[in-house]
Design a protein around this motif. Structure first.
Motif, short mmCIF file in Angstrom:
data_model
loop_
_atom_site.label_atom_id
_atom_site.label_comp_id
_atom_site.label_asym_id
_atom_site.label_seq_id
_atom_site.Cartn_x
_atom_site.Cartn_y
_atom_site.Cartn_z
N PHE A 80 0.62 -1.19 -0.24
CA PHE A 80 0.07 0.15 -0.05
C PHE A 80 0.82 1.34 0.07
CE2 PHE A 80 -2.95 -3.25 1.84
CZ PHE A 80 -3.60 -3.43 1.03
N SER A 81 1.98 1.16 -0.28
CA SER A 81 2.94 2.44 -0.56
C SER A 81 2.93 2.70 -2.04
CB SER A 81 4.39 2.18 -0.08
OG SER A 81 4.42 1.81 1.32
N PHE A 82 2.25 3.72 -2.37
CA PHE A 82 1.82 4.09 -3.66
C PHE A 82 3.28 4.62 -4.42
CE2 PHE A 82 -2.18 3.58 -1.67
CZ PHE A 82 -2.54 2.69 -2.14
N SER A 83 4.17 4.93 -3.89
CA SER A 83 5.47 5.24 -4.79
C SER A 83 6.77 4.52 -3.93
CB SER A 83 5.81 6.78 -4.64
OG SER A 83 5.92 7.24 -3.29
N PRO A 84 7.57 4.35 -4.64
CA PRO A 84 8.97 3.76 -3.84
C PRO A 84 9.68 4.69 -3.13
CG PRO A 84 9.21 3.63 -6.25
CD PRO A 84 7.86 4.40 -5.87
N GLU A 85 9.46 5.90 -2.96
CA GLU A 85 10.05 6.86 -2.00
C GLU A 85 9.14 6.85 -0.61
OE1 GLU A 85 10.96 11.74 -1.41
OE2 GLU A 85 9.62 11.13 -3.03
N ARG A 145 7.53 4.07 0.23
CA ARG A 145 7.93 2.84 0.73
C ARG A 145 9.10 2.71 1.76
NH1 ARG A 145 8.61 -0.16 -3.75
NH2 ARG A 145 6.24 -0.31 -4.09
N ALA A 146 10.14 3.30 1.35
CA ALA A 146 11.60 3.54 1.81
C ALA A 146 11.12 4.20 3.22
CB ALA A 146 12.49 4.44 0.95
N MET A 147 10.27 5.23 3.00
CA MET A 147 10.12 6.13 4.41
C MET A 147 9.42 5.29 5.31
SD MET A 147 9.30 9.79 2.65
CE MET A 147 9.05 10.59 4.29
N ARG A 148 8.52 4.63 4.90
CA ARG A 148 7.49 3.85 5.86
C ARG A 148 8.16 2.61 6.38
NH1 ARG A 148 1.77 2.23 3.25
NH2 ARG A 148 1.59 1.35 5.60
N PHE A 149 9.22 1.91 5.52
CA PHE A 149 9.90 0.91 5.88
C PHE A 149 10.87 1.12 7.08
CE2 PHE A 149 13.66 -1.95 5.25
CZ PHE A 149 13.10 -3.26 5.52
N ALA A 150 11.57 2.32 6.91
CA ALA A 150 12.43 2.71 7.98
C ALA A 150 11.97 3.03 9.17
CB ALA A 150 13.31 4.12 7.18
N GLU A 167 15.91 10.74 -4.95
CA GLU A 167 16.45 9.89 -5.86
C GLU A 167 16.99 8.69 -5.13
OE1 GLU A 167 15.84 9.52 -9.00
OE2 GLU A 167 14.57 11.21 -8.86
N GLU A 168 17.65 8.87 -4.02
CA GLU A 168 18.29 7.78 -3.41
C GLU A 168 17.01 7.18 -2.31
OE1 GLU A 168 21.08 6.99 0.42
OE2 GLU A 168 20.99 8.92 -0.39
N ARG A 169 15.99 7.80 -2.07
CA ARG A 169 14.84 7.12 -1.65
C ARG A 169 14.01 6.42 -2.40
NH1 ARG A 169 14.66 12.34 1.08
NH2 ARG A 169 13.23 13.07 -0.29
N ARG A 190 12.69 0.96 -4.25
CA ARG A 190 12.61 -0.07 -5.32
C ARG A 190 13.32 -1.47 -4.68
NH1 ARG A 190 12.93 4.39 -8.72
NH2 ARG A 190 15.34 4.29 -8.92
N GLY A 191 14.29 -1.29 -4.22
CA GLY A 191 15.19 -2.24 -3.61
C GLY A 191 14.52 -3.03 -2.50
N ILE A 192 13.74 -2.23 -1.65
CA ILE A 192 13.15 -2.91 -0.61
C ILE A 192 12.09 -3.81 -1.24
CG2 ILE A 192 11.34 -2.67 1.09
CD1 ILE A 192 12.74 0.05 1.69
N ALA A 193 11.35 -3.41 -2.27
CA ALA A 193 10.35 -4.29 -2.66
C ALA A 193 10.91 -5.77 -3.40
CB ALA A 193 9.69 -3.39 -4.04
#
Length: 261
Positions: A141-146, A148-153, A169-171, A176-179
């Motif tokens: 349910f994270s609708f953008s890679p950025e 997703r990275a913030m919620r995962f952290a 860009e890093e986020r 994308r890496g987390i997915a």
């Protein structure tokens, strides 16, 4: 001691037993292993030789053209063990360290796993199930890679100075890496831990007490691998950055060192 040309290594200390430290995180982060294990740098002045790689796609090591893969990374980490070393892995790096230990058990003097990302091994525990459901929700349910990275952290408990993502860009790259993370199956983890136990490798699993899920996983990993589980009180996913950690680690590694005579 050999390593692939594309793996960036940080070294601390010039003499003493070798210690290989394997960090976690997801590809795209510019934060390398030297930041993940910053508090362990002092051990280089205390009679240990520390080798800290940046896993492919992390820090100063270039992207490998594949997802984070514990078994693939375990192959080159096993080469870093040389003729014998202590092995330390944190988070997903714990999965990598375990894969390396199972590949070359005779070269591992001790294995320390810090809050290992091995939830699949303890999915029957209710705390772990709740954590995994939150993790799945973060991925789905994270609708953008950025995002997703913030919620995962936040979910994992990664402090700001280590989580990476200083630029948008890093986020995005981290999201994308987390997915795409390739997490070992429960059977793979169990088989590798059984190799560790059968080889008589001293095993220490450390968690920080901040998460019932990670504590439950740590207890399960220690039980399956015939090791010990220690809780080092930490406000987040990095108990290795707490001052109490280094004395526990060094005492454990000293106890695993071969004795003359």
């Amino acid at each position: 001691m050999s390593s692939p040309d594309h793996i960036h290594l940080t070294r601390w200390g010039r003499s003493g037993p070798r210690v290989v430290l394997v960090h976690g995180s997801a590809q795209g982060s510019k934060v390398g292993g030297d930041h993940h294990f910053a508090a362990q740098r002092a051990l280089g002045e205390e009679g240990w030789q520390l080798v800290v790689p940046d896993r492919p796609g992390h820090g100063a090591s270039p992207a490998p053209g594949r997802p984070d893969d514990a078994e693939a990374d375990g192959a080159w980490v096993a080469d870093l063990l040389g003729d014998g070393a202590h092995l330390v892995g944190h988070s997903f790096g714990g999965c990598v360290a375990l894969a390396a230990a199972a590949r070359r058990p005779d070269a591992v003097r001790s294995l320390t796993l810090i809050e290992p990302g091995m939830q699949k091994l303890a999915i029957d525990d209710p705390h772990v199930r709740r954590f995994v459901l939150k993790l799945v929700a973060t991925l789905v349910f994270s609708f953008s890679p950025e995002r997703r990275a913030m919620r995962f952290a936040r979910l994992i408990g990664i402090p700001g100075g280590i989580r990476g993502g200083s630029t948008r860009e890093e986020r995005k790259a981290m999201g994308r890496g987390i997915a795409r993370l390739k997490v070992p199956s429960a059977q793979t983890l169990r088989t590798e831990l059984e190799v560790v136990m059968a080889a008589g490798i001293p095993l220490l699993v450390v968690t920080g007490g901040w998460s019932q899920s990670f504590d439950a996983v740590g207890a399960r990993v220690a039980s399956v691998g015939g090791g010990q589980h220690r809780i080092v009180a930490s406000p987040n996913h990095f108990p290795n950055l707490v001052p109490a950690f280094n004395p526990i680690l060094t005492a454990f590694m000293h106890g695993a060192e071969p004795r003359d005579g």
